[in-house]
Design a protein around this motif. Structure first.
Motif, short mmCIF file in Angstrom:
data_model
loop_
_atom_site.label_atom_id
_atom_site.label_comp_id
_atom_site.label_asym_id
_atom_site.label_seq_id
_atom_site.Cartn_x
_atom_site.Cartn_y
_atom_site.Cartn_z
N ALA A 104 17.00 5.42 -0.20
CA ALA A 104 16.10 6.56 -0.33
C ALA A 104 14.71 6.25 0.21
O ALA A 104 14.07 7.10 0.84
N THR A 105 14.27 5.04 0.02
CA THR A 105 12.94 4.66 0.53
C THR A 105 12.94 4.58 2.05
O THR A 105 11.97 4.97 2.70
N ARG A 106 14.03 4.10 2.62
CA ARG A 106 14.11 4.07 4.09
C ARG A 106 14.09 5.49 4.66
O ARG A 106 13.43 5.76 5.67
N ALA A 107 14.82 6.39 4.02
CA ALA A 107 14.83 7.78 4.49
C ALA A 107 13.44 8.40 4.36
O ALA A 107 12.98 9.13 5.25
N TRP A 108 12.77 8.09 3.27
CA TRP A 108 11.40 8.59 3.07
C TRP A 108 10.45 8.03 4.11
O TRP A 108 9.61 8.73 4.67
N ALA A 109 10.59 6.74 4.40
CA ALA A 109 9.71 6.09 5.37
C ALA A 109 9.85 6.72 6.75
O ALA A 109 8.87 6.87 7.48
N LEU A 110 11.08 7.10 7.12
CA LEU A 110 11.30 7.72 8.43
C LEU A 110 10.57 9.04 8.56
O LEU A 110 10.25 9.47 9.68
N GLU A 111 10.30 9.70 7.44
CA GLU A 111 9.56 10.97 7.46
C GLU A 111 8.05 10.76 7.40
O GLU A 111 7.29 11.72 7.50
N HIS A 112 7.60 9.51 7.23
CA HIS A 112 6.18 9.23 7.07
C HIS A 112 5.73 8.09 7.99
O HIS A 112 4.81 7.33 7.65
N LEU A 113 6.35 7.96 9.16
CA LEU A 113 6.04 6.84 10.03
C LEU A 113 4.60 6.84 10.51
O LEU A 113 4.04 5.78 10.82
N ALA A 114 3.97 8.01 10.61
CA ALA A 114 2.59 8.08 11.10
C ALA A 114 1.59 7.57 10.07
O ALA A 114 0.43 7.31 10.41
N GLU A 115 2.03 7.42 8.83
CA GLU A 115 1.12 7.02 7.76
C GLU A 115 1.11 5.50 7.59
O GLU A 115 2.04 4.81 8.02
N PRO A 116 0.08 4.96 6.97
CA PRO A 116 0.07 3.53 6.67
C PRO A 116 1.17 3.21 5.64
O PRO A 116 1.13 3.72 4.52
N LEU A 117 2.13 2.44 6.03
CA LEU A 117 3.25 2.12 5.14
C LEU A 117 3.24 0.62 4.88
O LEU A 117 3.89 -0.16 5.57
N THR A 118 2.49 0.23 3.89
CA THR A 118 2.43 -1.18 3.53
C THR A 118 3.68 -1.55 2.74
O THR A 118 4.39 -0.69 2.20
N LEU A 119 3.94 -2.83 2.65
CA LEU A 119 5.06 -3.31 1.86
C LEU A 119 4.90 -2.89 0.41
O LEU A 119 5.87 -2.50 -0.26
N ALA A 120 3.67 -2.91 -0.07
CA ALA A 120 3.42 -2.51 -1.46
C ALA A 120 3.75 -1.04 -1.67
O ALA A 120 4.31 -0.67 -2.71
N ARG A 121 3.42 -0.19 -0.69
CA ARG A 121 3.70 1.23 -0.83
C ARG A 121 5.21 1.50 -0.81
O ARG A 121 5.72 2.34 -1.56
N LEU A 122 5.92 0.78 0.04
CA LEU A 122 7.38 0.94 0.09
C LEU A 122 8.01 0.49 -1.23
O LEU A 122 8.89 1.16 -1.77
N ALA A 123 7.55 -0.64 -1.73
CA ALA A 123 8.10 -1.14 -3.00
C ALA A 123 7.79 -0.17 -4.14
O ALA A 123 8.63 0.05 -5.03
N GLU A 124 6.60 0.40 -4.12
CA GLU A 124 6.23 1.36 -5.15
C GLU A 124 7.14 2.59 -5.10
O GLU A 124 7.57 3.10 -6.14
N HIS A 125 7.43 3.07 -3.86
CA HIS A 125 8.32 4.22 -3.74
C HIS A 125 9.70 3.90 -4.30
O HIS A 125 10.35 4.74 -4.92
N ALA A 126 10.17 2.69 -4.05
CA ALA A 126 11.50 2.27 -4.54
C ALA A 126 11.48 1.89 -6.01
O ALA A 126 12.54 1.61 -6.58
N ARG A 127 10.28 1.86 -6.60
CA ARG A 127 10.13 1.48 -8.01
C ARG A 127 10.66 0.07 -8.27
O ARG A 127 11.43 -0.18 -9.20
N MET A 128 10.23 -0.84 -7.39
CA MET A 128 10.61 -2.25 -7.52
C MET A 128 9.37 -3.11 -7.35
O MET A 128 8.35 -2.67 -6.81
N SER A 129 9.49 -4.34 -7.77
CA SER A 129 8.45 -5.30 -7.47
C SER A 129 8.54 -5.66 -5.99
O SER A 129 9.57 -5.44 -5.33
N LEU A 130 7.45 -6.20 -5.44
CA LEU A 130 7.46 -6.60 -4.03
C LEU A 130 8.60 -7.57 -3.75
O LEU A 130 9.31 -7.44 -2.75
N ARG A 131 8.77 -8.53 -4.63
CA ARG A 131 9.80 -9.55 -4.41
C ARG A 131 11.20 -8.95 -4.45
O ARG A 131 12.03 -9.23 -3.59
N SER A 132 11.45 -8.11 -5.45
CA SER A 132 12.78 -7.50 -5.58
C SER A 132 13.06 -6.57 -4.39
O SER A 132 14.16 -6.55 -3.84
N PHE A 133 12.05 -5.79 -3.99
CA PHE A 133 12.25 -4.86 -2.88
C PHE A 133 12.55 -5.61 -1.59
O PHE A 133 13.47 -5.25 -0.85
#
Length: 343
Positions: free
Chosen positions: A237-266
């Motif tokens: 779900a996070t990958r699909a979301w990221a594809l819709e927001h490629l123009a935005e700053p997508l940090t690793l922390a933001r992706l992990a937050e969207h997936a509701r995981m810690s950075l390490r787990s994500f």
């Protein structure tokens, strides 16, 4: 067979009604039907917007006679070795009936003769263990190549002159291309269409075949990890979301937050599921979007870079030169709408 691709598809596009690029698929005894059918299915789905087919695919055998598949039925070819001699691209699917090749043995005389008749400059392609055939003919000596991951140690031992990389889906070495097992053959064929005619044409073919339009050749072909438990959250779900927001700053922390995981787990889960890191995957998706924008719009390079999330035009130029060896402007001249019209 030479160092150039004889009659390149890219040059064919300059003619409004150039003849389709000729592909000969060499069916050998013990060929798996799935892999044998990949070129016809994928290249047969590649067409211009007006429906004109871009490739002519012919299944042939080394002597024109039927060959047994590994599925209990016989393959009746449309042609013999003459198809190899007139082809622009020759594709060799795997064979499960030539065990001698796994010991460095010679090709059967009829196969060696048929391959020897291929014109210099013809593009050569193998799917899975079809690489054994090219290697036995000496066509992979000194070149990077891949094959099925499970057979890579044997392949490396038997053909030490080949630079084997079992960690990728396919290897594009210009006029010689090799792929890993089974579905990686689909990825390689789509890559060739993309290289010949651009992302839009390859994406149309992928949609017709109902397969993902793009998996980078550098993606791992096998990940020795257990499948995540269904009850556990994944990164889809996070990958699909990221594809819709490629123009935005997508940090690793933001992706992990969207997936509701810690950075390490994500990061760990992402690599388990995709075979690459989040940053590598994100860069690849942004480059794919940039290529599509270069092909289908007249947007300035800086704006293409911005919409693809790659920052500035200089950043896009650096990424494209590293990944594809060309500048955005050169890519647009080759694959843009103006190039398709011959303007």
């Amino acid at each position: 067979m030479g160092t150039t691709h004889g009659r390149t598809v890219r040059n064919e596009r300059e003619g409004a009604r150039a003849a389709p690029h000729r592909i000969a698929v060499l069916a050998l005894p013990g060929v798996p039907p799935f892999e044998l059918g990949i070129p016809s299915r994928v290249f047969g789905s590649a067409m211009e917007a007006d429906g004109r087919l871009l490739y002519e695919v012919t299944v042939c055998t080394a002597d024109g006679a039927p060959v047994p598949s590994d599925a209990g039925f016989t393959v009746q070819p449309a042609a013999g070795p003459e198809a190899l001699a007139r082809a622009d691209t020759v594709i060799v699917p795997p064979t499960h009936a030539m065990p001698e090749l796994g010991h460095g043995g010679p090709l059967p005389p009829e196969v060696a003769s048929a391959i020897a008749g291929i014109r210099p400059g013809t593009r050569l392609v193998s799917i899975c263990t079809g690489s054994y055939v090219l290697a036995a003919a000496g066509l992979l000596d000194g070149r990077p190549a891949t094959t099925h991951w499970n057979l890579a140690p044997e392949f490396r031992r038997v053909y030490p002159k080949v630079k084997v990389d079992e960690d990728v889906l396919f290897v594009d070495d210009g006029d010689v291309l090799t792929s890993a097992g089974v579905a990686a053959g689909v990825d390689l064929c789509l890559h060739m269409i993309r290289r010949d005619h651009g992302a839009a044409t390859a994406n149309r073919a992928a949609r017709i075949c109902v397969v993902p339009p793009w998996r980078d050749g550098g993606q791992a072909q096998f990940i020795d990890r257990p499948v995540p438990e269904p009850a556990l959250a994944g990164t889809t779900a996070t990958r699909a979301w990221a594809l819709e927001h490629l123009a935005e700053p997508l940090t690793l922390a933001r992706l992990a937050e969207h997936a509701r995981m810690s950075l390490r787990s994500f990061t760990r889960r992402f690599r388990d599921e995709v075979g690459t890191t989040p940053v590598q995957w994100l860069t690849a998706q942004r480059l794919e979007l940039a290529k599509q924008l270069l092909e289908t719009t007249d947007l300035p390079i800086d704006l293409v870079a911005h919409r693809a999330g790659l920052g500035s035009g200089n950043s896009l130029r650096a990424h494209m030169r590293t990944a594809f060896g060309v500048s955005p402007a050169a890519y647009r001249r080759t694959f843009g709408a103006g190039a398709a019209r011959g303007t």
